[in-house]
Design an enzyme around this catalytic site. Structure first.
Site, PDB file in Angstrom:
ATOM      1  N   LYS A 151     -28.136 106.153  88.781  1.00 19.04           N
ATOM      2  CA  LYS A 151     -27.560 107.578  88.389  1.00 19.04           C
ATOM      3  C   LYS A 151     -27.621 108.244  89.401  1.00 19.04           C
ATOM      4  CE  LYS A 151     -24.173 109.753  85.783  1.00 19.04           C
ATOM      5  NZ  LYS A 151     -23.220 109.946  85.600  1.00 19.04           N
ATOM      6  N   SER A 163     -18.188 109.856  84.385  1.00 22.80           N
ATOM      7  CA  SER A 163     -19.125 110.383  85.998  1.00 22.80           C
ATOM      8  C   SER A 163     -20.299 109.402  86.267  1.00 22.80           C
ATOM      9  CB  SER A 163     -19.645 111.829  85.995  1.00 22.80           C
ATOM     10  OG  SER A 163     -21.587 111.770  85.110  1.00 22.80           O
ATOM     11  N   SER A 176     -19.379 109.554  80.006  1.00 26.72           N
ATOM     12  CA  SER A 176     -19.397 109.589  81.468  1.00 26.72           C
ATOM     13  C   SER A 176     -20.503 108.103  81.539  1.00 26.72           C
ATOM     14  CB  SER A 176     -20.128 110.696  81.934  1.00 26.72           C
ATOM     15  OG  SER A 176     -19.348 111.508  82.163  1.00 26.72           O
TER      16      SER A 176
END
Length: 489
Positions: free
Chosen positions: A77, A153, A177
């Site tokens: 990420k 996210s 997330s």
């Protein structure tokens, strides 16, 4: 059949038998990215030259003495710092942050375990969002149906695994997330206990809530990745000095006598009928395996969303104060004095959702409002933790849906941030309490979108939730399904 349809242990055996090479795995990853990522848009930055170079080096090594993740392609990420590899947090503010000086601890751990970093994954800007539509570069799409969001996210992290672009990925979970996009994309997503995994090198959103964790195809893969990234880190004072067990040893398939708590609040108003029905079917599977479940109450769940957004936004207001255009990041070229430079750099660099949360957090921390909002939210956080502790005195795990509904359409909720916030209502309590939670695929909606089952455990009892998740996974075939975009169904 894609190589990524195999588990890490199966691929490890193929490498050991010289049936495949690490270069084969890395090439397959980039070939799949080339084939599908124009539609999925999971990646922001690729590291192909270095990845192929590392694959070549690993192929020259003796895989008999391989580390746990030897040669396995991974995605990271984009809020997890990678040395000399662009790290943007999907924000225009960090668009020029191309050469970070160090690796996050989890990235070092993956490197030591001989995993191969394929590239950096898309996300909601600074991890603020539930749909991946807040990225300042592109909205990632759900591989099961690209008209739908992948969740957020860590939407890029979940979509990349679901689409067969990488074998596993790392995400961050502040209020759901990792688990929420895992549910939307039909993969396994783990939020470890707060302190189980080092946060050093994770760009902070809300420091008391953030936690790094893996997204994988199977529970076994999740357990293996956690073994690698977990542990005490001198660079992170909040990482716990607790022994890291062999999580894979917990995957016995035996849950006979397991005591399951099912909160009535997790199946109440706002949870769609098809999600409720799917969860009830999952509980029947546990019954057939010899587990027992009872309905319980977590009465302070209804306050979780309000408490979370006050606390997380307050911490975001403090953490993002460092982004001022002075030391790093984009600096406004329009400013004529120092104060204007601060204001204009932040106005131009941050997106609407980030600005919204900074303003909310600054207000909650301001003089005259601190006691009324921030302090009260901290008290509610304690009550939510007490609810879980009370339930765990009698039960081994808490089970319910990961999200109230399956994935929603791109653009469906962007104009209504309050409705978007409630999408995390079932995941937020886990972060407020600091306990571990995992989402595993448990079925599909009428229109073919995945539904996730959330399993919650006691502090530092990831072994128990792995045991429960693995037993369910082995008794069903949901984890074997693939989106058309990511391979044959």
């Amino acid at each position: 059949m894609s190589l990524f349809d195999y588990t890490i242990s199966e691929l490890e055996q193929k490498l050991h038998n010289k049936e495949i090479t690490v270069t084969d795995l890395v090439n397959e990853s980039y070939q799949q990215i080339e084939a599908v990522d124009k539609e999925v848009q999971a990646f922001l930055t690729l590291d192909k030259e270095k990845a192929l170079e590392k694959a070549k080096q690993l192929d020259a090594e003796n895989s008999d003495a391989a580390a746990l993740l030897f040669g396995m392609p991974a995605g990271i990420k984009d809020n997890i710092v990678t040395k000399n590899l662009r790290t943007t947090c999907a924000s225009q503010f960090l668009d020029n942050f191309t050469d970070p000086l160090y690796d996050a601890t989890v990235v070092k751990s993956l490197d030591e375990a001989k995993a191969v970093n394929i590239g950096k994954l898309n996300m909601d800007e600074f991890a603020m969002g539930s749909s991946n539509e807040n990225s300042s570069y592109a909205a990632t799409r759900n591989p099961w149906n690209t008209d739908y969001v992948p969740g957020g996210s860590s939407g890029g992290s979940a979509a990349a695994v679901a689409a067969g672009e990488v074998l596993f990925s790392l995400g961050s979970d502040t209020g759901g997330s990792i688990r929420q996009p895992a549910a939307f994309c039909g993969v396994v997503g783990l939020k470890p206990t707060y302190g189980r995994v080092s946060r050093f090198g994770l760009v902070a959103f809300a420091s008391s809530l953030d936690q790094i964790g893996p997204l994988t195809r199977t529970v076994e893969d999740s357990a293996r990745v956690l073994e690698v990234i977990a542990g005490r880190d001198a660079m992170d004072s909040t990482s716990a000095d607790i022994e890291v067990p062999r999580f894979t040893d917990a995957l016995t398939g035996d849950v006979k006598g397991l005591k399951i708590a099912v909160p009535k609040e997790y199946l109440g108003e706002g949870v769609s009928k098809e999600v409720k029905d799917t969860i009830m079917e999952a509980l029947k599977v546990y019954e057939s395996l010899g587990a027992e479940w009872e309905e319980v109450s977590l009465p302070h769940t209804k306050y979780a969303v309000a408490a979370y957004y006050l606390l997380a936004s307050s911490e975001a207001s403090a953490n993002l104060a460092r982004f001022d255009g002075v030391r790093y990041g984009v600096r406004s070229e329009k400013a004529t004095n120092m104060l204007d430079m601060f204001k204009m750099s932040r106005s131009e660099g941050f997106g609407d959702e980030v600005k919204r949360r900074i303003m909310l957090g600054t207000y909650a921390l301001s003089s005259g409002y601190y006691d009324a909002f921030y302090k009260k939210a901290q008290k509610v956080r304690k009550l939510i933790n007490n609810d879980f502790e009370r339930v765990f005195e009698q039960y081994d795990v808490v089970i319910g849906p990961t999200t109230p509904t399956p994935a929603f359409k791109v653009g469906e909720k962007t104009d209504d941030p309050l409705t978007m916030y409630t999408n995390d209502i079932l995941t937020i309590p886990v972060n407020l309490a600091g306990i571990p939670g995992i989402s595993v695929p448990c079925g599909f909606s009428e229109n073919g979108l995945p539904i996730g089952l959330q399993i919650i455990g006691k502090h530092f009892d990831e072994e128990m939730i792995f045991r429960a998740a693995h037993a369910y996974e082995q008794a069903t075939d949901h984890h074997t399904k693939r989106p058309q975009l990511g391979g044959a169904n």
